[in-house]
Design a protein around this motif. Sequence first.
Motif, PDB file in Angstrom:
ATOM      1  N   THR A   1      -2.234  -3.408  -1.053  1.00  0.00           N
ATOM      2  CA  THR A   1      -2.031  -4.073  -2.307  1.00  0.00           C
ATOM      3  C   THR A   1      -3.159  -4.111  -3.001  1.00  0.00           C
ATOM      4  O   THR A   1      -3.397  -3.925  -4.155  1.00  0.00           O
ATOM      5  CB  THR A   1      -1.199  -5.434  -2.120  1.00  0.00           C
ATOM      6  OG1 THR A   1       0.104  -5.116  -1.375  1.00  0.00           O
ATOM      7  CG2 THR A   1      -1.050  -6.213  -3.505  1.00  0.00           C
ATOM      8  N   THR A   2      -4.294  -4.517  -2.293  1.00  0.00           N
ATOM      9  CA  THR A   2      -5.637  -4.785  -2.948  1.00  0.00           C
ATOM     10  C   THR A   2      -5.963  -3.503  -3.523  1.00  0.00           C
ATOM     11  O   THR A   2      -6.761  -3.405  -4.594  1.00  0.00           O
ATOM     12  CB  THR A   2      -6.495  -5.212  -1.913  1.00  0.00           C
ATOM     13  OG1 THR A   2      -6.039  -6.466  -1.403  1.00  0.00           O
ATOM     14  CG2 THR A   2      -7.944  -5.497  -2.395  1.00  0.00           C
TER      15      THR A   2
ATOM     16  N   MET B   1       3.705   3.360  -2.305  1.00  0.00           N
ATOM     17  CA  MET B   1       3.572   2.991  -1.074  1.00  0.00           C
ATOM     18  C   MET B   1       3.608   1.495  -0.944  1.00  0.00           C
ATOM     19  O   MET B   1       4.170   0.714   0.009  1.00  0.00           O
ATOM     20  CB  MET B   1       2.340   3.566  -0.602  1.00  0.00           C
ATOM     21  CG  MET B   1       2.305   5.083  -0.240  1.00  0.00           C
ATOM     22  SD  MET B   1       0.617   5.852   0.290  1.00  0.00           S
ATOM     23  CE  MET B   1       0.857   5.304   2.019  1.00  0.00           C
ATOM     24  N   ASN B   2       2.823   0.857  -1.826  1.00  0.00           N
ATOM     25  CA  ASN B   2       2.838  -0.510  -2.155  1.00  0.00           C
ATOM     26  C   ASN B   2       4.144  -1.465  -1.996  1.00  0.00           C
ATOM     27  O   ASN B   2       4.589  -2.300  -1.248  1.00  0.00           O
ATOM     28  CB  ASN B   2       2.062  -1.038  -3.303  1.00  0.00           C
ATOM     29  CG  ASN B   2       1.791  -2.500  -3.039  1.00  0.00           C
ATOM     30  OD1 ASN B   2       1.482  -3.120  -2.040  1.00  0.00           O
ATOM     31  ND2 ASN B   2       1.840  -3.270  -4.305  1.00  0.00           N
ATOM     32  N   LEU B   3       5.078  -0.780  -2.949  1.00  0.00           N
ATOM     33  CA  LEU B   3       6.390  -1.380  -3.011  1.00  0.00           C
ATOM     34  C   LEU B   3       7.282  -1.125  -1.622  1.00  0.00           C
ATOM     35  O   LEU B   3       8.030  -1.677  -1.432  1.00  0.00           O
ATOM     36  CB  LEU B   3       7.013  -0.801  -4.357  1.00  0.00           C
ATOM     37  CG  LEU B   3       6.654  -1.502  -5.605  1.00  0.00           C
ATOM     38  CD1 LEU B   3       7.037  -0.496  -6.759  1.00  0.00           C
ATOM     39  CD2 LEU B   3       6.761  -2.531  -5.665  1.00  0.00           C
TER      40      LEU B   3
ATOM     41  N   ALA C   1      12.064   2.607   0.144  1.00  0.00           N
ATOM     42  CA  ALA C   1      11.353   3.595   0.222  1.00  0.00           C
ATOM     43  C   ALA C   1      11.357   4.013  -1.511  1.00  0.00           C
ATOM     44  O   ALA C   1      12.326   4.297  -1.938  1.00  0.00           O
ATOM     45  CB  ALA C   1      11.925   4.701   1.289  1.00  0.00           C
ATOM     46  N   ARG C   2      10.252   4.410  -2.032  1.00  0.00           N
ATOM     47  CA  ARG C   2      10.091   4.985  -3.359  1.00  0.00           C
ATOM     48  C   ARG C   2       9.245   6.156  -3.276  1.00  0.00           C
ATOM     49  O   ARG C   2       8.180   5.975  -2.877  1.00  0.00           O
ATOM     50  CB  ARG C   2       9.571   3.750  -4.289  1.00  0.00           C
ATOM     51  CG  ARG C   2      10.480   2.543  -4.507  1.00  0.00           C
ATOM     52  CD  ARG C   2       9.791   1.717  -5.385  1.00  0.00           C
ATOM     53  NE  ARG C   2      10.374   0.322  -5.372  1.00  0.00           N
ATOM     54  CZ  ARG C   2      11.478   0.124  -6.235  1.00  0.00           C
ATOM     55  NH1 ARG C   2      11.996   1.059  -7.341  1.00  0.00           N
ATOM     56  NH2 ARG C   2      12.179  -1.077  -6.078  1.00  0.00           N
TER      57      ARG C   2
ATOM     58  N   GLY D   1      -3.739   6.120   1.283  1.00  0.00           N
ATOM     59  CA  GLY D   1      -2.994   4.779   1.356  1.00  0.00           C
ATOM     60  C   GLY D   1      -2.858   4.582   2.786  1.00  0.00           C
ATOM     61  O   GLY D   1      -2.815   3.368   3.173  1.00  0.00           O
ATOM     62  N   LEU D   2      -2.560   5.252   3.803  1.00  0.00           N
ATOM     63  CA  LEU D   2      -2.246   5.175   5.139  1.00  0.00           C
ATOM     64  C   LEU D   2      -3.428   4.742   5.702  1.00  0.00           C
ATOM     65  O   LEU D   2      -3.346   3.772   6.511  1.00  0.00           O
ATOM     66  CB  LEU D   2      -1.709   6.434   5.688  1.00  0.00           C
ATOM     67  CG  LEU D   2      -1.242   6.504   7.080  1.00  0.00           C
ATOM     68  CD1 LEU D   2      -0.207   5.557   7.214  1.00  0.00           C
ATOM     69  CD2 LEU D   2      -0.999   7.807   7.834  1.00  0.00           C
ATOM     70  N   VAL D   3      -4.586   5.312   5.141  1.00  0.00           N
ATOM     71  CA  VAL D   3      -6.029   4.679   5.928  1.00  0.00           C
ATOM     72  C   VAL D   3      -6.064   3.314   5.433  1.00  0.00           C
ATOM     73  O   VAL D   3      -6.579   2.532   6.592  1.00  0.00           O
ATOM     74  CB  VAL D   3      -7.044   5.489   5.360  1.00  0.00           C
ATOM     75  CG1 VAL D   3      -8.514   4.907   5.681  1.00  0.00           C
ATOM     76  CG2 VAL D   3      -7.141   7.013   6.128  1.00  0.00           C
ATOM     77  N   TYR D   4      -5.632   2.748   4.283  1.00  0.00           N
ATOM     78  CA  TYR D   4      -6.058   1.375   3.956  1.00  0.00           C
ATOM     79  C   TYR D   4      -4.949   0.438   4.770  1.00  0.00           C
ATOM     80  O   TYR D   4      -5.347  -0.534   5.339  1.00  0.00           O
ATOM     81  CB  TYR D   4      -5.433   1.259   2.544  1.00  0.00           C
ATOM     82  CG  TYR D   4      -6.668   1.515   1.576  1.00  0.00           C
ATOM     83  CD1 TYR D   4      -7.727   1.192   1.624  1.00  0.00           C
ATOM     84  CD2 TYR D   4      -6.119   2.501   0.321  1.00  0.00           C
ATOM     85  CE1 TYR D   4      -8.775   1.699   0.750  1.00  0.00           C
ATOM     86  CE2 TYR D   4      -7.154   2.680  -0.581  1.00  0.00           C
ATOM     87  CZ  TYR D   4      -8.394   2.342  -0.333  1.00  0.00           C
ATOM     88  OH  TYR D   4      -9.497   2.677  -1.222  1.00  0.00           O
ATOM     89  N   ILE D   5      -3.836   1.148   5.230  1.00  0.00           N
ATOM     90  CA  ILE D   5      -2.904   0.433   6.155  1.00  0.00           C
ATOM     91  C   ILE D   5      -3.476   0.049   7.274  1.00  0.00           C
ATOM     92  O   ILE D   5      -3.284  -0.959   7.931  1.00  0.00           O
ATOM     93  CB  ILE D   5      -1.486   1.070   6.144  1.00  0.00           C
ATOM     94  CG1 ILE D   5      -0.775   1.002   4.641  1.00  0.00           C
ATOM     95  CG2 ILE D   5      -0.561   0.305   7.164  1.00  0.00           C
ATOM     96  CD1 ILE D   5       0.527   1.813   4.600  1.00  0.00           C
TER      97      ILE D   5
END
Length: 598
Positions: A18-19, A41-43, A75-76, A186-190
């Motif tokens: 989210t950040t 990905m965030n939603l 999922a979007r 995005g996956l790396v952030y997660i």
Amino acid sequence: MNGHDFIRMVEAGAHRLTTNAERVNALNVFPVPDGDTGTNMNLTLTSGVEELRRRPSDHLGKAAEALAKGLLMGARGNSGVILSQLFRGFAKAVSDLPSANAQQVAAAFQNGVDMAYKAVVKPVEGTILTVAKEAARQGVQTAKRQPDVAVVIAELLDKAKEALAKTPDMLPVLKQVGVVDSGGQGLVYIYEGFVSVLDMEEEAPAEEPADMPYVAFGAVQPLEETLEPAATPLDFTGHERVQAKLATEDIEFGYCTEFMVTLNPGKLNGRKFDEAMFREELSAFGDSLLVVADDDLVKVHIHAEFPGSVMNLAQNYGDLSRIKIENMRDQHTHLLMEEAGPSGAVAALAKATHLLDAARELELGEPSVPAANDPSRQLKPYGFVAVSAGEGISGIFGSLGVDRILHGGQTMNPSTEDIVRAVSEVEARTVFVLPNNSNIILAAQQAVELVEDKQVVVIPSKSIPQGIAAVIAFQEEAAPEENIGEMEQALQQVQAGQITHAVRDTQMDGIDIKEGDYIGIHNGRIVSSAPDLVDSCKKLIDSMLDAGAEIVTLYTGADAVQEQTEELVGYVEQTYQEVEVEVQDGGQPLYYYIISAE
């Protein structure tokens, strides 16, 4: 790792994403103002976290299953669907485990990768799939020599970062622009969020070079990834302004009713929950029924005249939560007033007040249960659901007979659940879904698996012109298989173009692009860039008509200028005298013109 550890990891991963969602959004290989991998990905992950918080558990399998269910329904976009499949596979691998050791956790990540690859018809390396695959493979290798789960996931993260850095070597378009894949980012952030919890470190935004390269997954389709604040809800309103053609008194079931049922074994008296029977019982109370069951949780959506009767029946199966009831007659009245303007508002309000009074009188009487097999409500052979942006384009789809139109808003892709709901509201035995955007095709295909009471067919339209061509090719009297063939063939016979503005300097396909230039995109490829909109649009039209065409249609966007439109029409008429040109009010945001050539 137990369920508690898993929940903390997921929440930290969601916070980290989210950040940085806006950072991911802005990293589109195409310099267009609509890159939204981060938002999708965030939603998607937010939907999973909400479900996880509703059903927290120290049992790892149960916690992972809750996350997977929330991700599946929320999922979007392509990136969101792939993310949901990664954790769906993870959940299946640990379903019976109250806790998992290092090898079991690593195997679960690998199972997620296997499921995600199966979900994509033609997996492309150099994307989020590659990052997930390489990371999971490293996790499995590390777990063979290291029993500490924290160490396994830390090395998994390191490998994910390494794989992300190599994505430009796998996709030529990434290397051309000098960027990496944003779905992988995005996956790396997660994963960074995961590690921050396991290391008991406070999460802080990572310091990264301002010029660090990124790219949005699937960005070679310019209308696919779109930018929107994460808190903005999806605008799903059926036909939206097309609803103005409906009379309020035609609304047979006036209350849109949604709730969740947590199945209670005590109320079932030892019986196994029968989803089909439950759906049949509810169908007697209204239409637009959607029932999605997942273990001990059932989601219900129905348009009913007596919501209380619906919920009374549902309480025979369990406990109700997340109840939402909306008066659709009241909503429709406001819509009519907006359409009518000040001059028609008083008349619309007076008419609606009479109807609402009659409805309230009816509510005071005994509720009548409509027969489930009422001949007047028999299913028609075919129906359509289409995704659209812009009131004009939505109106065109409505005039062509599309039953339900999903409005993603300026920059929002509909979720799997939104598509399932729209399909459920179409009273037809076979429902064709037109995504009209390649970033929505996966979510639509995922929705097919969740609809059991009718045949759902996704026609893989990647643009608005393709979607319109498919609907026109449809023949009511033809068999489903014949219609599928005709509509898919129609997709190949239309050229699609868009005009928008560049949000940064770059170079693609030998074209120098400056921020603020107007860029023309032909079937996913940038073919023109110029400081003058008309000049760029003329070059785009030349590219589209190079192979010949009989008709060109200009769908004007919300920011199109009449004088420029007239100049473009004149250009086509003078330069291509054999080509017929039409102008339609599209009303779409961001894109000054969407152009089709057939």
